[in-house]
Design a protein around this motif. Structure first.
Motif, PDB file in Angstrom:
ATOM      1  N   VAL A 159      13.034  31.593 -14.146  1.00  0.00           N
ATOM      2  CA  VAL A 159      12.491  31.511 -12.797  1.00  0.00           C
ATOM      3  C   VAL A 159      12.467  32.891 -12.168  1.00  0.00           C
ATOM      4  O   VAL A 159      13.263  33.766 -12.511  1.00  0.00           O
ATOM      5  CB  VAL A 159      13.297  30.546 -11.895  1.00  0.00           C
ATOM      6  N   ALA A 160      11.534  33.091 -11.249  1.00  0.00           N
ATOM      7  CA  ALA A 160      11.455  34.339 -10.491  1.00  0.00           C
ATOM      8  C   ALA A 160      11.980  34.095  -9.091  1.00  0.00           C
ATOM      9  O   ALA A 160      11.688  33.063  -8.474  1.00  0.00           O
ATOM     10  CB  ALA A 160      10.020  34.844 -10.442  1.00  0.00           C
ATOM     11  N   TRP A 161      12.754  35.038  -8.590  1.00  0.00           N
ATOM     12  CA  TRP A 161      13.276  34.983  -7.226  1.00  0.00           C
ATOM     13  C   TRP A 161      12.554  36.046  -6.399  1.00  0.00           C
ATOM     14  O   TRP A 161      12.535  37.218  -6.774  1.00  0.00           O
ATOM     15  CB  TRP A 161      14.776  35.225  -7.220  1.00  0.00           C
ATOM     16  N   GLY A 182      19.906  32.823 -15.081  1.00  0.00           N
ATOM     17  CA  GLY A 182      19.224  34.104 -14.957  1.00  0.00           C
ATOM     18  C   GLY A 182      17.825  33.971 -14.406  1.00  0.00           C
ATOM     19  O   GLY A 182      17.407  32.901 -13.942  1.00  0.00           O
ATOM     20  N   PHE A 183      17.074  35.067 -14.496  1.00  0.00           N
ATOM     21  CA  PHE A 183      15.767  35.166 -13.855  1.00  0.00           C
ATOM     22  C   PHE A 183      14.782  35.876 -14.773  1.00  0.00           C
ATOM     23  O   PHE A 183      15.153  36.735 -15.581  1.00  0.00           O
ATOM     24  CB  PHE A 183      15.880  35.963 -12.551  1.00  0.00           C
ATOM     25  N   SER A 184      13.503  35.516 -14.623  1.00  0.00           N
ATOM     26  CA  SER A 184      12.454  36.314 -15.256  1.00  0.00           C
ATOM     27  C   SER A 184      12.278  37.614 -14.485  1.00  0.00           C
ATOM     28  O   SER A 184      12.156  38.692 -15.067  1.00  0.00           O
ATOM     29  CB  SER A 184      11.139  35.531 -15.293  1.00  0.00           C
ATOM     30  N   ASP A 207       2.219  35.554 -14.829  1.00  0.00           N
ATOM     31  CA  ASP A 207       3.265  36.144 -15.668  1.00  0.00           C
ATOM     32  C   ASP A 207       3.779  35.100 -16.650  1.00  0.00           C
ATOM     33  O   ASP A 207       4.352  34.082 -16.249  1.00  0.00           O
ATOM     34  CB  ASP A 207       4.414  36.648 -14.794  1.00  0.00           C
ATOM     35  N   PRO A 208       3.612  35.311 -17.973  1.00  0.00           N
ATOM     36  CA  PRO A 208       3.988  34.268 -18.941  1.00  0.00           C
ATOM     37  C   PRO A 208       5.493  34.019 -19.027  1.00  0.00           C
ATOM     38  O   PRO A 208       5.903  32.947 -19.476  1.00  0.00           O
ATOM     39  CB  PRO A 208       3.446  34.817 -20.271  1.00  0.00           C
ATOM     40  N   SER A 209       6.307  34.958 -18.595  1.00  0.00           N
ATOM     41  CA  SER A 209       7.753  34.765 -18.681  1.00  0.00           C
ATOM     42  C   SER A 209       8.309  33.975 -17.508  1.00  0.00           C
ATOM     43  O   SER A 209       9.482  33.600 -17.514  1.00  0.00           O
ATOM     44  CB  SER A 209       8.459  36.123 -18.765  1.00  0.00           C
ATOM     45  N   THR A 210       7.485  33.717 -16.499  1.00  0.00           N
ATOM     46  CA  THR A 210       7.938  33.010 -15.295  1.00  0.00           C
ATOM     47  C   THR A 210       7.448  31.574 -15.327  1.00  0.00           C
ATOM     48  O   THR A 210       6.253  31.317 -15.280  1.00  0.00           O
ATOM     49  CB  THR A 210       7.416  33.722 -14.028  1.00  0.00           C
ATOM     50  N   ARG A 211       8.402  30.623 -15.401  1.00  0.00           N
ATOM     51  CA  ARG A 211       8.033  29.206 -15.408  1.00  0.00           C
ATOM     52  C   ARG A 211       7.939  28.619 -14.007  1.00  0.00           C
ATOM     53  O   ARG A 211       7.273  27.614 -13.794  1.00  0.00           O
ATOM     54  CB  ARG A 211       9.060  28.413 -16.232  1.00  0.00           C
ATOM     55  N   ALA A 212       8.645  29.222 -13.067  1.00  0.00           N
ATOM     56  CA  ALA A 212       8.639  28.727 -11.689  1.00  0.00           C
ATOM     57  C   ALA A 212       8.998  29.884 -10.774  1.00  0.00           C
ATOM     58  O   ALA A 212       9.598  30.876 -11.196  1.00  0.00           O
ATOM     59  CB  ALA A 212       9.626  27.573 -11.513  1.00  0.00           C
ATOM     60  N   ILE A 213       8.628  29.755  -9.496  1.00  0.00           N
ATOM     61  CA  ILE A 213       8.862  30.807  -8.513  1.00  0.00           C
ATOM     62  C   ILE A 213       9.656  30.218  -7.352  1.00  0.00           C
ATOM     63  O   ILE A 213       9.281  29.181  -6.793  1.00  0.00           O
ATOM     64  CB  ILE A 213       7.539  31.390  -8.001  1.00  0.00           C
ATOM     65  N   LEU A 214      10.758  30.874  -7.000  1.00  0.00           N
ATOM     66  CA  LEU A 214      11.555  30.486  -5.848  1.00  0.00           C
ATOM     67  C   LEU A 214      11.352  31.544  -4.769  1.00  0.00           C
ATOM     68  O   LEU A 214      11.596  32.735  -4.995  1.00  0.00           O
ATOM     69  CB  LEU A 214      13.041  30.381  -6.223  1.00  0.00           C
ATOM     70  N   LEU A 215      10.930  31.086  -3.611  1.00  0.00           N
ATOM     71  CA  LEU A 215      10.474  31.987  -2.563  1.00  0.00           C
ATOM     72  C   LEU A 215      11.318  31.793  -1.315  1.00  0.00           C
ATOM     73  O   LEU A 215      11.481  30.666  -0.844  1.00  0.00           O
ATOM     74  CB  LEU A 215       9.001  31.676  -2.273  1.00  0.00           C
TER      75      LEU A 215
END
Length: 786
Positions: A159-161, A182-184, A207-215
């Motif tokens: 996931v991306a933060w 962890g995080f992408s 971004d292929p390494s990010t499955r979800a985004i937390l905003l």
């Protein structure tokens, strides 16, 4: 700008730290230490005039006195110096070829703000991107790139933060590290002087390494860019948003914006943190319902109550499912929750998963376990890992009391999220269901409503123009009624009759952040249920209007179609008459239909741009073409059936040449992507004629999809094979080129299979340069538009 050069931050090849230090507690020391601890493998340089040339350097890395002394341009520079140095540093780095800088220092005074303005001006000619100032940094753990002054080194994850808060980012990084998560990518945006939340969303969407985004956001500054980026991201992956300030007057507008963009709004930081576990470890569950599996009746009751409160997402089993479970597990209580019994052993959990795998009605598997002598935690965890392959629709686990680190890490490694309570488990799953439903809302095809004719729209526009020409900025009474009548809306002046179901107050105004917005309000129908207070961003279509109506406590009291039509036509009114900057009226809902009461319209020469670009009617035209009336216009969401017929009319070879592979058919989601476009960054012009049944029939389509920077747009064109050679392709290409040029796009590019001689010939005739590509079977097209 948007994603230009963001790869220098999220995929850095080399790094320089300007103001690196080894003085304990300094910003330069913290930034340098994080890079060293992270283990960044690319070239790494320190810039510090006091230590330049020292043989040992900093941790074995060279130290130079000035950015100009660097042996090559770093892809990203971390700037830890005072604001007065920023303009000269940015100018020098940009001239060297550095593509991005992260400014860790903060702006504290008017002098600092002036220095920042000069730094931004120095960056612009070189297209150098700036993150910050006041940014904690950007982390890409997969590359060991810990860029900034984060409190801890982040682990690799899915996931991306993205946050506007340094403090929250530090807290989240520590929380995740303690739980083996962890995080992408993780990025703290700082003051967003250049790179903002919309830019980062645009980058992470693909971004292929990010499955979800937390905003985590407090405010949105560039609403149109944000909405465009958020909608694109939400079509590809879950985006969950946290914004504090639920009691603020304008917060409901953020709720409406997030919902319109397909984002899932969460209420607390705990909810967002749970999704690091759910989405960073596992995958989006391929079901909207779940089956609970446990061994204890008390645990089953707790878990069922949690799921009921979170949204009642427990699956209703089919008779076939119940029979299969009873046959495989005769001592279990077959139902949902599935109670295996106090003497259940680990293998019974595995057998339950295996049995439910073929039963589609059972949904996602949720194992909720309290340890027993016959089923210890570690043994059950091993069984879940061994049987994970049977969880086709996803699996999540809850272990009361938790698990040890080694067991947790083993479950994570096999894509099994672990929660500590049924409540957290249920709420995490409910948010995944919200995402799936929101994405479906984005992809739904609205039913077609009769479009207002050109003459009617021009008549309404004429009323507004005449009022402004006479020096008046308000329309009421008959004038307002005539303007609305052009869009099929009836206006009344009399008081509400006894059969009125509800009077809905409607306000249209210009918001500082989101531009033109609607607000709908109605009282509670019984004094106990909540009143209706809903914001919405135009333009509205029937699907979006229905979503508003379904939020009303009065929704079940009347047929929705009249209100649905009225909301959609109100939206069309403000979209077509651009001089409307505000209006107030009452939407009177009666058993026989919906009318407007007491409308007041405020006018001005100009208003803000919509956060979501409306249908660009100005691009419509009808021409004579080979003895037929040919309509060329932008594609609309309700064109899905017509577009399906067009694609199905193409020959298999035409489809192969257009899509570069054999194509049999397109499902709803694929067709929705073709017809439900973002007019702010994409255009599809269709050419149609009236068929024998009088309904329009598509003959061809030309598309142009811009990159987020509007540097290039990629085009494609498709024509029915029976019409090739009649000039339709050139006609559409002329218009798509003109459209791209009008948007300020610099280059129009495309590709075709080398065997596609007609397309290559058309491209050459239109002025494209034809070039080889890395694929010997494909040629490229390129045309400058400046």
């Amino acid at each position: 700008m948007t994603v230009r050069n963001l790869d220098a931050i999220f995929q850095p090849k080399s790094v320089a730290v300007i103001g690196a230090s080894q003085r304990e507690g300094s910003i330069g020391q913290m930034v340098w230490q994080r890079l060293i601890e992270g283990g960044f493998a690319g070239p790494l340089w320190a810039v510090n005039p006091r230590h330049a040339g020292e043989a040992a350097g900093f941790d074995g890395h060279p130290v130079v006195a000035d950015a100009g002394d660097l042996p090559e341009a770093p892809s990203v520079a971390l700037i830890c110096t005072r604001p007065s140095s920023w303009p000269a540093l940015v100018h020098r780095l940009g001239g060297m070829g550095t593509r991005a800088a992260i400014i860790v220092g903060e702006v504290r005074s008017e002098e600092d703000r002036a220095d920042l303005r000069h730094a931004l001006a120095a960056a612009r000619p070189h297209l150098l991107r700036i993150l910050g100032p006041g940014s904690l940094g950007a982390l890409t753990p997969a590359l060991n790139a810990q860029l900034g002054a984060a409190a801890t080194v982040a682990r690799k994850g899915g996931v991306a933060w993205v946050s506007q808060s340094n403090a929250l980012t530090n807290a989240v990084l520590r929380w995740a590290d303690a739980r083996g998560l962890g995080f992408s990518h993780a990025v703290a945006l700082g003051d967003e002087a250049d790179i903002d939340v919309g830019d980062v969303l645009d980058y992470l969407a693909s971004d292929p390494s990010t499955r979800a985004i937390l905003l985590e956001v407090d405010s949105i500054r560039a609403a149109r860019k944000f909405m465009s980026a958020a909608r694109a991201a939400a079509r590809n992956k879950p985006v969950l948003a946290l914004r504090s300030g639920r009691n603020e007057p304008g917060d409901a507008l953020y709720t409406a914006a997030f919902r319109r963009a397909g984002l899932v709004r969460v209420d607390t930081l705990d909810d967002l943190l749970d999704e690091i576990e759910t989405l960073g470890v596992g995958r989006v569950a391929a079901s909207d319902t779940a089956t609970l599996i446990t061994s204890d009746h008390g645990v089953a009751t707790l878990a069922r109550d949690a799921f009921t409160k979170a949204g009642d997402t427990l699956a209703q089993w089919s008779d076939e499912t119940r029979a299969a479970v009873e046959a495989a597990l005769p001592h279990a209580q077959a139902g949902n929750p599935l109670v295996l019994g106090d003497m259940a052993k680990p293998e019974h959990f595995g057998l339950a998963l295996q049995t439910l795998a073929s039963q589609r009605s059972s949904g996602t598997a949720f194992v909720v376990h309290a340890p027993t002598h016959s089923a210890p935690v570690n043994a059950v965890a091993r069984t879940l890992i061994e049987h994970q392959r049977f969880a086709y629709r996803g699996m999540l686990a809850c272990f009361f009391g938790g698990v040890d680190d080694a067991t947790r890490d083993a479950l994570h490694a096999h894509g099994i999220p672990v929660h500590t309570t049924p409540r957290r488990l249920a709420r995490a799953f409910a948010r995944l269901v919200d995402y799936r439903l929101g994405r479906q809302l984005l992809m739904q095809t609205p039913e077609s409503l009769p479009a207002q004719g050109t003459a009617a729209i021009e008549a309404a526009q004429g009323i507004a123009h005449a009022a402004l020409a006479a020096g008046r900025d308000m329309l009421e009474g008959d004038e307002a009624a005539r303007l609305f009548a052009a869009f099929g809306l009836e206006t009344v002046e009399e008081p509400a009759p006894p059969d009125t179901i509800v009077d809905v107050g409607v306000e249209f105004r210009d918001d500082d952040n989101f531009g033109p917005v609607f607000r709908f309000a109605a009282p509670s129908p019984d004094g106990f249920s909540p009143p209706l207070r809903v914001y919405s961003l135009p333009p509205l279509n029937p699907v979006l209007s229905r979503d508003i109506i379904e939020q009303s406590p009065y929704a079940r009291r009347v047929a929705p179609e009249p209100a649905l039509r009225a909301l959609t036509e109100l939206s069309q009114t403000v979209c077509e008459v651009r001089e409307i900057v505000g209006l107030q009226l009452t939407l009177r809902v009666r058993p026989g239909g919906v009318v407007l009461a007491a409308p007041r319209i405020r006018l001005a020469e100009k208003r803000s741009r919509f956060a979501i670009m409306p249908y660009p009617r100005r691009l419509e035209e009808t021409i004579d073409w080979h003895g037929e009336r040919l309509t060329i216009r932008p594609i609309r969401p309700e064109d899905e059936d017509m577009h399906r017929a067009f694609v199905e009319s193409m020959t298999p070879d035409d489809l192969r040449l257009r899509f570069f592979s054999a194509v049999r058919s397109f499902d709803h989601s694929q067709l929705a992507r073709m017809t439900q476009i973002d007019y702010d960054r994409e255009m599809a012009l269709i050419a149609s004629v009236a068929g024998e049944d009088g309904k329009p029939r598509t003959l061809g389509v030309a598309r142009a999809v811009s990159d987020p920077d509007n540097e290039t747009a990629e085009f494609a064109v498709a024509i029915l094979s029976t019409l090739k050679g009649r000039g339709l392709g050139r006609l559409l290409m002329d218009r798509i080129i003109a459209y791209a040029r009008s948007r300020g796009t610099h280059w129009l590019i495309g590709e075709a299979l080398r065997e596609n001689a007609p397309m290559i010939g058309l491209a050459r005739a239109m002025g494209f340069t034809v070039t080889p590509t890395d694929d010997p079977g494909v040629v490229g097209f390129r045309m400058p538009l400046d």
